[in-house]
Design a protein around this motif. Structure first.
Motif, PDB file in Angstrom:
ATOM      1  N   GLY A  47      16.032  22.399  47.695  1.00 50.20           N
ATOM      2  CA  GLY A  47      14.669  22.253  48.190  1.00 50.20           C
ATOM      3  C   GLY A  47      14.438  23.165  49.371  1.00 50.20           C
ATOM      4  N   TYR A  48      13.983  22.604  50.488  1.00 53.78           N
ATOM      5  CA  TYR A  48      13.657  23.394  51.663  1.00 53.78           C
ATOM      6  C   TYR A  48      14.857  23.433  52.608  1.00 53.78           C
ATOM      7  CZ  TYR A  48       8.959  22.959  49.885  1.00 53.78           C
ATOM      8  OH  TYR A  48       7.863  23.018  49.079  1.00 53.78           O
ATOM      9  N   VAL A  49      15.188  24.634  53.089  1.00 49.88           N
ATOM     10  CA  VAL A  49      16.313  24.803  54.010  1.00 49.88           C
ATOM     11  C   VAL A  49      15.871  25.641  55.204  1.00 49.88           C
ATOM     12  CG1 VAL A  49      18.058  24.621  52.209  1.00 49.88           C
ATOM     13  CG2 VAL A  49      17.166  26.859  52.816  1.00 49.88           C
ATOM     14  N   SER A  50      16.543  25.457  56.319  1.00 50.86           N
ATOM     15  CA  SER A  50      16.276  26.275  57.495  1.00 50.86           C
ATOM     16  C   SER A  50      17.061  27.571  57.373  1.00 50.86           C
ATOM     17  CB  SER A  50      16.713  25.536  58.759  1.00 50.86           C
ATOM     18  OG  SER A  50      16.588  26.404  59.869  1.00 50.86           O
ATOM     19  N   LEU A  51      16.394  28.682  57.608  1.00 51.19           N
ATOM     20  CA  LEU A  51      17.056  29.986  57.574  1.00 51.19           C
ATOM     21  C   LEU A  51      17.266  30.534  58.975  1.00 51.19           C
ATOM     22  CD1 LEU A  51      15.116  31.523  54.570  1.00 51.19           C
ATOM     23  CD2 LEU A  51      17.393  30.482  54.557  1.00 51.19           C
ATOM     24  N   GLY A  52      16.915  29.764  59.978  1.00 52.81           N
ATOM     25  CA  GLY A  52      17.111  30.182  61.357  1.00 52.81           C
ATOM     26  C   GLY A  52      16.044  31.163  61.819  1.00 52.81           C
ATOM     27  N   VAL A  53      16.309  31.817  62.932  1.00 52.05           N
ATOM     28  CA  VAL A  53      15.399  32.820  63.487  1.00 52.05           C
ATOM     29  C   VAL A  53      16.156  34.131  63.663  1.00 52.05           C
ATOM     30  CG1 VAL A  53      13.932  31.134  64.668  1.00 52.05           C
ATOM     31  CG2 VAL A  53      15.866  32.127  65.866  1.00 52.05           C
ATOM     32  N   SER A  54      15.421  35.196  63.823  1.00 51.52           N
ATOM     33  CA  SER A  54      16.031  36.526  63.932  1.00 51.52           C
ATOM     34  C   SER A  54      17.028  36.589  65.091  1.00 51.52           C
ATOM     35  CB  SER A  54      14.952  37.580  64.098  1.00 51.52           C
ATOM     36  OG  SER A  54      14.217  37.355  65.270  1.00 51.52           O
ATOM     37  N   PRO A  55      18.002  37.503  64.994  1.00 48.22           N
ATOM     38  CA  PRO A  55      19.034  37.599  66.039  1.00 48.22           C
ATOM     39  C   PRO A  55      18.496  37.940  67.428  1.00 48.22           C
ATOM     40  CG  PRO A  55      19.690  38.809  64.069  1.00 48.22           C
ATOM     41  CD  PRO A  55      18.275  38.394  63.868  1.00 48.22           C
ATOM     42  N   SER A  56      17.417  38.694  67.507  1.00 46.47           N
ATOM     43  CA  SER A  56      16.823  39.066  68.792  1.00 46.47           C
ATOM     44  C   SER A  56      15.385  39.518  68.543  1.00 46.47           C
ATOM     45  CB  SER A  56      17.618  40.198  69.456  1.00 46.47           C
ATOM     46  OG  SER A  56      17.573  41.362  68.651  1.00 46.47           O
ATOM     47  N   GLU A  57      14.670  39.781  69.588  1.00 50.28           N
ATOM     48  CA  GLU A  57      13.289  40.288  69.494  1.00 50.28           C
ATOM     49  C   GLU A  57      12.485  39.555  68.420  1.00 50.28           C
ATOM     50  OE1 GLU A  57      13.075  44.777  70.645  1.00 50.28           O
ATOM     51  OE2 GLU A  57      14.647  44.544  69.141  1.00 50.28           O
ATOM     52  N   ILE A  58      12.319  38.253  68.604  1.00 51.19           N
ATOM     53  CA  ILE A  58      11.674  37.438  67.571  1.00 51.19           C
ATOM     54  C   ILE A  58      10.209  37.800  67.343  1.00 51.19           C
ATOM     55  CG2 ILE A  58      13.269  35.513  67.858  1.00 51.19           C
ATOM     56  CD1 ILE A  58      11.111  34.081  69.481  1.00 51.19           C
ATOM     57  N   ASP A  59       9.634  38.594  68.234  1.00 56.17           N
ATOM     58  CA  ASP A  59       8.249  39.024  68.053  1.00 56.17           C
ATOM     59  C   ASP A  59       8.148  40.311  67.226  1.00 56.17           C
ATOM     60  OD1 ASP A  59       9.489  40.435  70.147  1.00 56.17           O
ATOM     61  OD2 ASP A  59       7.557  40.937  71.054  1.00 56.17           O
ATOM     62  N   LYS A  60       9.281  40.849  66.768  1.00 54.93           N
ATOM     63  CA  LYS A  60       9.321  42.084  65.970  1.00 54.93           C
ATOM     64  C   LYS A  60       9.628  41.751  64.510  1.00 54.93           C
ATOM     65  CE  LYS A  60       9.158  44.695  69.702  1.00 54.93           C
ATOM     66  NZ  LYS A  60       8.038  45.405  70.135  1.00 54.93           N
ATOM     67  N   ASP A  61       9.431  42.734  63.642  1.00 53.61           N
ATOM     68  CA  ASP A  61       9.716  42.549  62.218  1.00 53.61           C
ATOM     69  C   ASP A  61      11.213  42.565  61.941  1.00 53.61           C
ATOM     70  OD1 ASP A  61       7.039  42.431  61.520  1.00 53.61           O
ATOM     71  OD2 ASP A  61       6.909  44.576  61.109  1.00 53.61           O
ATOM     72  N   TRP A  62      11.651  41.672  61.053  1.00 55.28           N
ATOM     73  CA  TRP A  62      13.022  41.593  60.590  1.00 55.28           C
ATOM     74  C   TRP A  62      13.001  41.342  59.089  1.00 55.28           C
ATOM     75  CZ3 TRP A  62      17.605  42.126  63.228  1.00 55.28           C
ATOM     76  CH2 TRP A  62      17.509  42.239  64.616  1.00 55.28           C
ATOM     77  N   VAL A  63      14.076  41.694  58.432  1.00 49.05           N
ATOM     78  CA  VAL A  63      14.255  41.388  57.010  1.00 49.05           C
ATOM     79  C   VAL A  63      15.396  40.392  56.919  1.00 49.05           C
ATOM     80  CG1 VAL A  63      14.909  42.301  54.754  1.00 49.05           C
ATOM     81  CG2 VAL A  63      13.497  43.687  56.296  1.00 49.05           C
ATOM     82  N   ILE A  64      15.167  39.281  56.234  1.00 48.25           N
ATOM     83  CA  ILE A  64      16.244  38.318  56.006  1.00 48.25           C
ATOM     84  C   ILE A  64      16.719  38.516  54.571  1.00 48.25           C
ATOM     85  CG2 ILE A  64      14.688  36.431  55.367  1.00 48.25           C
ATOM     86  CD1 ILE A  64      16.734  34.560  56.765  1.00 48.25           C
ATOM     87  N   CYS A  65      18.008  38.679  54.420  1.00 47.18           N
ATOM     88  CA  CYS A  65      18.604  38.926  53.105  1.00 47.18           C
ATOM     89  C   CYS A  65      19.385  37.702  52.678  1.00 47.18           C
ATOM     90  CB  CYS A  65      19.523  40.141  53.178  1.00 47.18           C
ATOM     91  SG  CYS A  65      18.665  41.642  53.675  1.00 47.18           S
ATOM     92  N   ILE A  66      19.060  37.212  51.502  1.00 42.00           N
ATOM     93  CA  ILE A  66      19.682  36.012  50.971  1.00 42.00           C
ATOM     94  C   ILE A  66      20.277  36.364  49.622  1.00 42.00           C
ATOM     95  CG2 ILE A  66      19.303  33.614  50.291  1.00 42.00           C
ATOM     96  CD1 ILE A  66      16.708  33.815  52.041  1.00 42.00           C
ATOM     97  N   GLN A  67      21.592  36.166  49.492  1.00 39.49           N
ATOM     98  CA  GLN A  67      22.281  36.540  48.257  1.00 39.49           C
ATOM     99  C   GLN A  67      23.124  35.372  47.789  1.00 39.49           C
ATOM    100  OE1 GLN A  67      25.341  39.553  48.648  1.00 39.49           O
ATOM    101  NE2 GLN A  67      24.765  40.394  46.671  1.00 39.49           N
ATOM    102  N   ALA A  68      23.043  35.076  46.490  1.00 42.73           N
ATOM    103  CA  ALA A  68      23.834  33.993  45.933  1.00 42.73           C
ATOM    104  C   ALA A  68      25.316  34.318  46.052  1.00 42.73           C
ATOM    105  CB  ALA A  68      23.473  33.771  44.465  1.00 42.73           C
ATOM    106  N   HIS A  69      26.125  33.308  46.415  1.00 36.43           N
ATOM    107  CA  HIS A  69      27.583  33.479  46.422  1.00 36.43           C
ATOM    108  C   HIS A  69      28.016  33.790  45.004  1.00 36.43           C
ATOM    109  CE1 HIS A  69      28.987  32.329  50.423  1.00 36.43           C
ATOM    110  NE2 HIS A  69      28.029  31.431  50.443  1.00 36.43           N
ATOM    111  N   LYS A  70      28.983  34.659  44.879  1.00 38.76           N
ATOM    112  CA  LYS A  70      29.480  35.016  43.538  1.00 38.76           C
ATOM    113  C   LYS A  70      30.563  34.093  43.103  1.00 38.76           C
ATOM    114  CE  LYS A  70      28.089  39.700  43.995  1.00 38.76           C
ATOM    115  NZ  LYS A  70      28.308  41.053  43.837  1.00 38.76           N
TER     116      LYS A  70
END
Length: 70
Positions: A47-70
């Protein structure tokens, strides 16, 4: 350009993912470089999970990458 293994981007609305386990990494598209970890490095979707917040500069653009474990 995304690193090997993270070659597709999708929008995940409201952080809802399936019941698999996923690796979570962050990428700074402004500076490039290596993927970065935060306190949340993996999640198990049920369902819904927390992905946290960016490592720094939270007011800037970031890409979060989510990959299934193999």
């Amino acid at each position: 350009m995304l690193k090997k293994g993270f070659n597709r981007c999708r929008v995940i609305k409201r952080h809802r993912i399936s019941g698999k386990s996923y690796v979570v990494k962050w990428f700074d598209p402004r500076e490039g470089g290596e993927f970065q970890n935060i306190s949340i490095t993996s999640v198990k979707g049920n369902g819904y999970v927390s992905l946290g917040v960016s490592p720094s500069e939270i007011d800037k653009d970031w890409v979060i990458c989510i990959q299934a474990h193999k």
